[in-house]
Design a protein around this motif. Structure first.
Motif, PDB file in Angstrom:
ATOM      1  N   ARG A 185       0.841  -1.201   0.000  1.00  0.00           N
ATOM      2  CA  ARG A 185       0.000   0.000   0.000  1.00  0.00           C
ATOM      3  C   ARG A 185       0.878   1.253   0.000  1.00  0.00           C
ATOM      4  O   ARG A 185       2.030   1.220   0.459  1.00  0.00           O
ATOM      5  N   GLY A 207      -5.813   9.857   0.329  1.00  0.00           N
ATOM      6  CA  GLY A 207      -6.290   8.531  -0.058  1.00  0.00           C
ATOM      7  C   GLY A 207      -5.189   7.515   0.125  1.00  0.00           C
ATOM      8  O   GLY A 207      -4.140   7.808   0.705  1.00  0.00           O
ATOM      9  N   VAL A 241      -3.470   3.972  -2.132  1.00  0.00           N
ATOM     10  CA  VAL A 241      -3.547   3.009  -3.230  1.00  0.00           C
ATOM     11  C   VAL A 241      -2.952   1.707  -2.699  1.00  0.00           C
ATOM     12  O   VAL A 241      -1.865   1.701  -2.117  1.00  0.00           O
ATOM     13  N   THR A 242      -3.716   0.637  -2.841  1.00  0.00           N
ATOM     14  CA  THR A 242      -3.284  -0.663  -2.329  1.00  0.00           C
ATOM     15  C   THR A 242      -3.057  -1.619  -3.492  1.00  0.00           C
ATOM     16  O   THR A 242      -3.473  -1.356  -4.624  1.00  0.00           O
ATOM     17  N   SER A 295      -4.615  -4.193  -3.934  1.00  0.00           N
ATOM     18  CA  SER A 295      -5.952  -4.582  -4.408  1.00  0.00           C
ATOM     19  C   SER A 295      -6.494  -3.583  -5.439  1.00  0.00           C
ATOM     20  O   SER A 295      -7.163  -3.986  -6.401  1.00  0.00           O
ATOM     21  N   ASP A 296      -6.194  -2.285  -5.250  1.00  0.00           N
ATOM     22  CA  ASP A 296      -6.589  -1.279  -6.244  1.00  0.00           C
ATOM     23  C   ASP A 296      -5.879  -1.535  -7.581  1.00  0.00           C
ATOM     24  O   ASP A 296      -6.465  -1.383  -8.651  1.00  0.00           O
ATOM     25  N   ASN A 348      -7.448  -4.509  -9.257  1.00  0.00           N
ATOM     26  CA  ASN A 348      -8.738  -4.067  -9.780  1.00  0.00           C
ATOM     27  C   ASN A 348      -8.533  -3.350 -11.127  1.00  0.00           C
ATOM     28  O   ASN A 348      -9.214  -3.639 -12.119  1.00  0.00           O
ATOM     29  N   LYS A 351     -12.332  -0.556 -11.808  1.00  0.00           N
ATOM     30  CA  LYS A 351     -11.248   0.383 -12.138  1.00  0.00           C
ATOM     31  C   LYS A 351     -10.594   0.042 -13.484  1.00  0.00           C
ATOM     32  O   LYS A 351      -9.848   0.845 -14.043  1.00  0.00           O
ATOM     33  N   MET A 373      -7.105   5.439  -6.802  1.00  0.00           N
ATOM     34  CA  MET A 373      -6.865   5.331  -5.356  1.00  0.00           C
ATOM     35  C   MET A 373      -8.185   5.190  -4.598  1.00  0.00           C
ATOM     36  O   MET A 373      -9.259   5.506  -5.115  1.00  0.00           O
ATOM     37  N   THR A 374      -8.087   4.689  -3.383  1.00  0.00           N
ATOM     38  CA  THR A 374      -9.239   4.636  -2.489  1.00  0.00           C
ATOM     39  C   THR A 374      -9.252   5.946  -1.688  1.00  0.00           C
ATOM     40  O   THR A 374      -8.349   6.173  -0.879  1.00  0.00           O
ATOM     41  N   PRO A 387      -9.641   6.678   3.199  1.00  0.00           N
ATOM     42  CA  PRO A 387      -9.420   5.343   3.764  1.00  0.00           C
ATOM     43  C   PRO A 387      -9.674   5.338   5.270  1.00  0.00           C
ATOM     44  O   PRO A 387      -9.719   6.398   5.907  1.00  0.00           O
ATOM     45  N   ARG A 431     -12.389 -10.719  -2.616  1.00  0.00           N
ATOM     46  CA  ARG A 431     -11.564  -9.959  -1.665  1.00  0.00           C
ATOM     47  C   ARG A 431     -10.428 -10.806  -1.096  1.00  0.00           C
ATOM     48  O   ARG A 431     -10.152 -10.811   0.098  1.00  0.00           O
TER      49      ARG A 431
END
Length: 315
Positions: free
Chosen positions: A72, A85, A87-88, A90-91, A94, A101, A125-126, A129, A212
């Motif tokens: 992350r 925000g 960014v992981t 997982s992002d 995605n 995304k 990005m998420t 968070p 997930r």
């Protein structure tokens, strides 16, 4: 004010290692905390956090995360260091074909992967968070990890400036100071979703986003031949291996490669009868997030950092 030299070696502080047994598992209301003195969470957090800005390109962020071994990367304002925000990995998965995304590639750039990876992080990005205040406790972090299933928590001050980050692994290091009588079979996930070596990388991304998951064991006829993680897929992009495959720059070319091309020769496994304390120590030393569980050469389960944090918190 000069730091007290007597306290410089206490990280984590001794009192953190003598945590009470049963921890309160209720929801955490941080808003009632008075922003003031640093809490015990800062004794185990990483303070000098590598960050990105919203204008940092996706490929730049992926290269930083790959180089540093991060899952992350917090996104902050360049001037104030205010958290915008995160960014992981997982992002990234995605974006690479796993979820909504991916529209950045397919719709905005009509499938041109090379154009899409040069977009700014604000696109994937998420925002907003889950965070913790600097006054937080380790118990608060355990609650967030277990109840929200979040592997890394940015720590902010009263002005929402980023002051640190704490991860599952940081918390696990503290919790594993206590021995346990429990075995891997007591805490492992026994119904494990798996994939095959010929599955396209894009399909694995979809599976990870939908369920997930951060990892999928790769099996042939119930025999484990590897494990693919979200980080492996990100590194495929971050180390430039994607670009060796490309002739047109189309996303289908990137994500159509079989997952076998990501498997490394090194595979660490465990068995159901091993003590969870020993497994936690090995996970920390090897810097890996999960062990496939093997019995009679067959995959029977998976034990992750999350499972261990949850188990030790219940002790």
């Amino acid at each position: 004010m000069q730091p007290n030299p007597n306290h410089s070696e206490k990280k984590p502080a001794d009192r953190l290692l003598k945590m009470p047994g049963k921890l309160n598992r209720g929801p955490v209301d941080f808003k009632t905390r008075i922003a003031g003195y640093e809490g015990e969470i800062m004794a185990i957090a990483t303070r000098n956090v590598i960050t990105a800005q919203q204008t940092t390109t996706i490929i730049q962020a992926v290269e930083i995360m790959t180089r540093e071994g991060f899952r992350r990367l917090p996104v902050v304002d360049a001037g104030t260091h205010r958290l915008r925000g995160i960014v992981t990995v997982s992002d990234i998965i995605n974006f690479m074909g796993g979820g909504d995304k991916f529209n950045l590639v397919q719709v905005k750039h009509k499938g041109n992967f090379l154009a899409a990876i040069n977009e700014g992080l604000r696109e994937i990005m998420t925002p907003q968070p889950v965070t913790m205040p600097v006054t937080g406790s380790i118990d608060d972090a355990v609650n967030v990890i277990i109840n929200r299933n979040i592997g890394g928590i940015p720590i902010i001050d009263a002005e929402e400036n980023l002051r640190g980050i704490v991860t599952e692994r940081d918390v696990m290091k503290v919790l594993t100071t206590e021995n346990s009588s429990r075995r891997v079979e007591d805490i492992m996930k026994s119904s494990v979703r798996v994939t095959s070596p010929d599955t396209p990388i894009g399909k694995v991304c979809e599976e990870m986003v939908k369920c997930r998951f951060r990892r999928l064991p790769v099996v042939v006829d119930d025999v484990l031949c590897g494990i693919v993680t979200a980080t492996d897929i990100m590194n495929y992009l971050g180390k430039g291996k994607v670009f060796e495959q490309l002739t047109t720059g189309d996303s289908a070319e990137v994500m159509g490669a079989p997952v076998r091309s990501l498997l490394s020769g090194e595979l660490h496994t465990t068995t159901p009868d091993r003590n969870i304390h020993d497994i936690a120590i090995e996970m920390i030393q090897r810097r890996i997030g999960a062990f496939p569980v093997i019995e009679d050469s067959h995959l029977v389960g998976l034990v992750t950092e999350y499972d261990l944090v949850k188990a030790f918190a219940e002790e």
